[in-house]
Design a protein around this motif. Structure first.
Motif, PDB file in Angstrom:
ATOM      1  N   ARG A   1       9.700  15.016  -1.514  1.00 45.19           N
ATOM      2  CA  ARG A   1       8.975  14.005  -0.552  1.00 45.19           C
ATOM      3  C   ARG A   1       9.091  12.730  -0.731  1.00 45.19           C
ATOM      4  NH1 ARG A   1       5.278  18.266  -0.938  1.00 45.19           N
ATOM      5  NH2 ARG A   1       3.753  16.869  -1.755  1.00 45.19           N
ATOM      6  N   THR A   2       8.794  12.491  -1.913  1.00 46.77           N
ATOM      7  CA  THR A   2       8.889  11.065  -2.396  1.00 46.77           C
ATOM      8  C   THR A   2      10.123  10.475  -2.370  1.00 46.77           C
ATOM      9  OG1 THR A   2       7.102  11.795  -4.051  1.00 46.77           O
ATOM     10  CG2 THR A   2       8.261   9.521  -4.590  1.00 46.77           C
ATOM     11  N   ALA A   3      11.164  11.170  -2.551  1.00 50.15           N
ATOM     12  CA  ALA A   3      12.528  10.638  -2.528  1.00 50.15           C
ATOM     13  C   ALA A   3      13.080  10.307  -1.283  1.00 50.15           C
ATOM     14  CB  ALA A   3      13.485  11.738  -3.226  1.00 50.15           C
ATOM     15  N   ALA A   4      12.449  11.132  -0.100  1.00 49.97           N
ATOM     16  CA  ALA A   4      12.827  11.076   0.989  1.00 49.97           C
ATOM     17  C   ALA A   4      12.068   9.760   1.596  1.00 49.97           C
ATOM     18  CB  ALA A   4      12.241  12.063   1.812  1.00 49.97           C
ATOM     19  N   GLU A   5      10.816   9.265   0.907  1.00 48.47           N
ATOM     20  CA  GLU A   5      10.272   8.011   1.482  1.00 48.47           C
ATOM     21  C   GLU A   5      10.884   7.277   0.752  1.00 48.47           C
ATOM     22  OE1 GLU A   5       7.550   7.402   3.497  1.00 48.47           O
ATOM     23  OE2 GLU A   5       7.480   9.387   3.994  1.00 48.47           O
ATOM     24  N   ILE A   6      11.346   6.966  -0.212  1.00 48.91           N
ATOM     25  CA  ILE A   6      11.966   5.952  -0.908  1.00 48.91           C
ATOM     26  C   ILE A   6      13.363   5.612  -0.253  1.00 48.91           C
ATOM     27  CG2 ILE A   6      13.404   5.001  -2.902  1.00 48.91           C
ATOM     28  CD1 ILE A   6      10.918   6.346  -4.583  1.00 48.91           C
TER      29      ILE A   6
ATOM     30  N   ALA B   1      15.862  -2.356  -6.374  1.00 53.50           N
ATOM     31  CA  ALA B   1      14.716  -1.489  -7.110  1.00 53.50           C
ATOM     32  C   ALA B   1      14.460  -0.183  -6.521  1.00 53.50           C
ATOM     33  CB  ALA B   1      13.393  -2.188  -7.178  1.00 53.50           C
ATOM     34  N   LEU B   2      14.544  -0.036  -5.213  1.00 52.84           N
ATOM     35  CA  LEU B   2      14.532   1.271  -4.486  1.00 52.84           C
ATOM     36  C   LEU B   2      15.598   2.234  -4.814  1.00 52.84           C
ATOM     37  CD1 LEU B   2      12.947   0.069  -1.334  1.00 52.84           C
ATOM     38  CD2 LEU B   2      11.826   1.645  -2.620  1.00 52.84           C
TER      39      LEU B   2
ATOM     40  N   ALA C   1       0.775  -1.111   0.039  1.00 48.00           N
ATOM     41  CA  ALA C   1       0.056   0.021   0.104  1.00 48.00           C
ATOM     42  C   ALA C   1       0.732   1.290   0.095  1.00 48.00           C
ATOM     43  CB  ALA C   1      -1.006  -0.084   1.033  1.00 48.00           C
ATOM     44  N   LEU C   2       1.953   1.119   0.799  1.00 50.74           N
ATOM     45  CA  LEU C   2       2.849   2.507   0.924  1.00 50.74           C
ATOM     46  C   LEU C   2       3.691   2.639  -0.538  1.00 50.74           C
ATOM     47  CD1 LEU C   2       4.342   4.490   2.055  1.00 50.74           C
ATOM     48  CD2 LEU C   2       6.116   2.755   3.162  1.00 50.74           C
ATOM     49  N   LEU C   3       4.070   1.426  -1.332  1.00 51.37           N
ATOM     50  CA  LEU C   3       4.707   1.607  -2.422  1.00 51.37           C
ATOM     51  C   LEU C   3       3.534   2.257  -3.647  1.00 51.37           C
ATOM     52  CD1 LEU C   3       6.725  -1.532  -2.644  1.00 51.37           C
ATOM     53  CD2 LEU C   3       7.586   0.765  -2.372  1.00 51.37           C
TER      54      LEU C   3
END
Length: 459
Positions: A201-206, A400-401, A160-162
């Motif tokens: 923000r997305t890069a920080a989550e990844i 992959a991340l 769900a997070l991905l």
């Protein structure tokens, strides 16, 4: 690989138990079972409701009795594979299982390939690829922590997070690609400042997910703990005490351990992989020097280090210098274990204050070994893990991340340098594909073959 549209069968339990379970899945699964199954009332399985259990006898094609069985019926799409499916519970005799499989084959089912049941579940949309991989991790889980890792992934929290991250990236990619459709009109649909903020923000989550791999992989494989120190300080005795058995050779002769010895044990629901190393000292013995070199490599790769010394050596400056010479990185945890504290002589104070925890023990008599175990478990943050936090434990996901993170960095650089929209969109699409490959939204037959070839036949 993975032929579809036919009916497959395979044992779902390991051989040698009192009972065995055989799975049958495919369009003719119930008809195949009806060919060799007979209930006392004469009812047919293919006419029964799903989630029902039926007692009867199973016989070979010549009518020879094989075993009394229970057959559970699952109707599509409400089954593990999403197909018509049956599970045959029989006695665990190897001969019985073999004869039932032979009979099912004669009635129209073929032997399943490794992981084929879960492949069909994935293709039917019952599981995404990350959840499918979690099935194998669930089976292999040997302690509470590794079970929690697999359970979070299997329940879909991680997916769900991905999916949320991918939706955000997809929205941005759509706006950028829309600009390409109107490139001749020089219009801008994606606000560049908002795009930068969302990318950050997305890069920080990844990055956060990728950083969790160090902990997740350690929990999955066992937290590496290096037991090191000078020769003859009781390292092997401590290993034996922690394991509860005489695994490592113990001798009063210095230099007895010349190679690393690795053993696993579970403490407070966490798997630890203890590595007893060769004692560190100057030696002219080439074999002992090789062991010492391996000690330094083992310490560098360990997550936790237990440095052992004696009461006499503890009070010297050499102890602190020897620990510093290990060149531990900031993420590594270390404790100094002062062994042989069963003697009456008091432990002299250290020549200088030590910045590491100090635990006085007796490995020989088990004194304060519980304090060592408490230190070890305190070094592993499992609170979030047990509460459903997403922690990456799969090396394929980690790679992959990393690919996604690099693609996002390239996208950010493209924005900063005002590169053409098509180049920025290409980098963003690369990150989308990398994230999508984790859950199977973007995948290939080669990836599926590699993943599911590691599964057992009945899964």
């Amino acid at each position: 690989m993975f032929r579809h549209g036919d009916t497959i069968a395979a044992p779902a339990t390991a051989p040698g138990g009192a009972l065995a379970l055989i799975r049958v899945s495919g369009p003719e699964a119930l008809a195949v079972c009806d060919s060799c199954f007979a209930s006392p009332s004469g009812k047919r399985l293919d006419r029964q409701r799903g989630a029902t259990v039926h007692y009867g006898n199973l016989s070979d094609p010549d009518g020879n009795f094989i075993d009394e069985v229970l057959v559970t019926v699952f109707r599509a799409p409400s089954s593990y594979t999403g197909e018509e499916m049956a599970e045959i519970s029989c006695h665990g005799s190897r001969w019985i299982v073999t004869e039932i499989l032979r009979t099912l084959h004669a009635c129209g089912a073929r032997m399943a390939e490794a992981g084929e049941f879960t492949v069909r579940a994935f293709l039917a949309g019952k599981l995404d690829l990350a959840q499918a991989e979690a099935v194998a991790d669930m089976i292999a889980a040997g302690n509470r922590a590794s079970h929690a890792l697999a359970a979070t992934q299997l329940r879909g929290h991680y997916s769900a997070l991905l999916s949320h991250l991918r939706e955000e990236l997809l929205r941005l990619a759509s706006l950028l690609e829309l600009e390409l459709d109107f490139s001749e009109e020089d219009v801008t649909f994606a606000d560049r400042s908002q795009l930068r903020d969302l990318l950050d923000r997305t890069a920080a989550e990844i990055d956060k997910l990728a950083d969790s791999f160090r902990l997740g992989n350690a929990i999955k494989e066992g937290i590496a703990v290096a037991i090191t120190g000078s020769p003859n300080v009781g390292k092997s005795t401590l290993l034996n005490r922690l394991l509860g058995e005489e695994r490592a050779m113990v001798s009063d002769i210095a230099g007895t351990t010349r190679d690393t010895i690795a053993e696993q044990v579970t403490l407070n629901g966490i798997g630890f992989r203890f590595i007893d190393t060769a004692g560190i000292r100057h030696s002219d013995d080439p074999l002992e020097r090789m062991g010492i070199e391996r000690t330094y490599r083992t310490v560098a790769e360990a997550r936790i280090v237990l440095y052992m010394t004696t009461p006499q050596a503890f009070g010297t400056a050499e102890t602190a210098n020897a620990i510093r010479a290990l060149n531990l990185h900031p993420e590594q945890k270390i404790a100094v274990l002062v062994n042989k504290c069963d003697t009456e002589s008091p432990t002299p104070p250290p020549a200088e204050p030590l910045p590491w925890p100090v635990i006085r023990i007796s490995a020989r008599y088990g004194t304060r070994i519980d304090a060592v175990e408490q230190f070890l478990t305190s070094c592993v943050d499992t609170e979030g893990l047990y509460n459903g936090a997403s922690v990456v434990s799969n090396s394929r996901h980690y790679e992959a991340l990393q690919t996604a993170a690099q693609a996002l960095a390239d996208t950010r650089n493209g924005l900063d340098e005002n590169l053409p929209t098509d180049l920025i969109a290409a980098d963003l699409r690369r990150s989308l594909d990398a994230v999508g490959s984790i859950t199977g939204e973007i995948t290939t037959t080669d990836i599926l073959s590699e993943i599911f070839s590691k599964f057992c036949i009945g899964k």
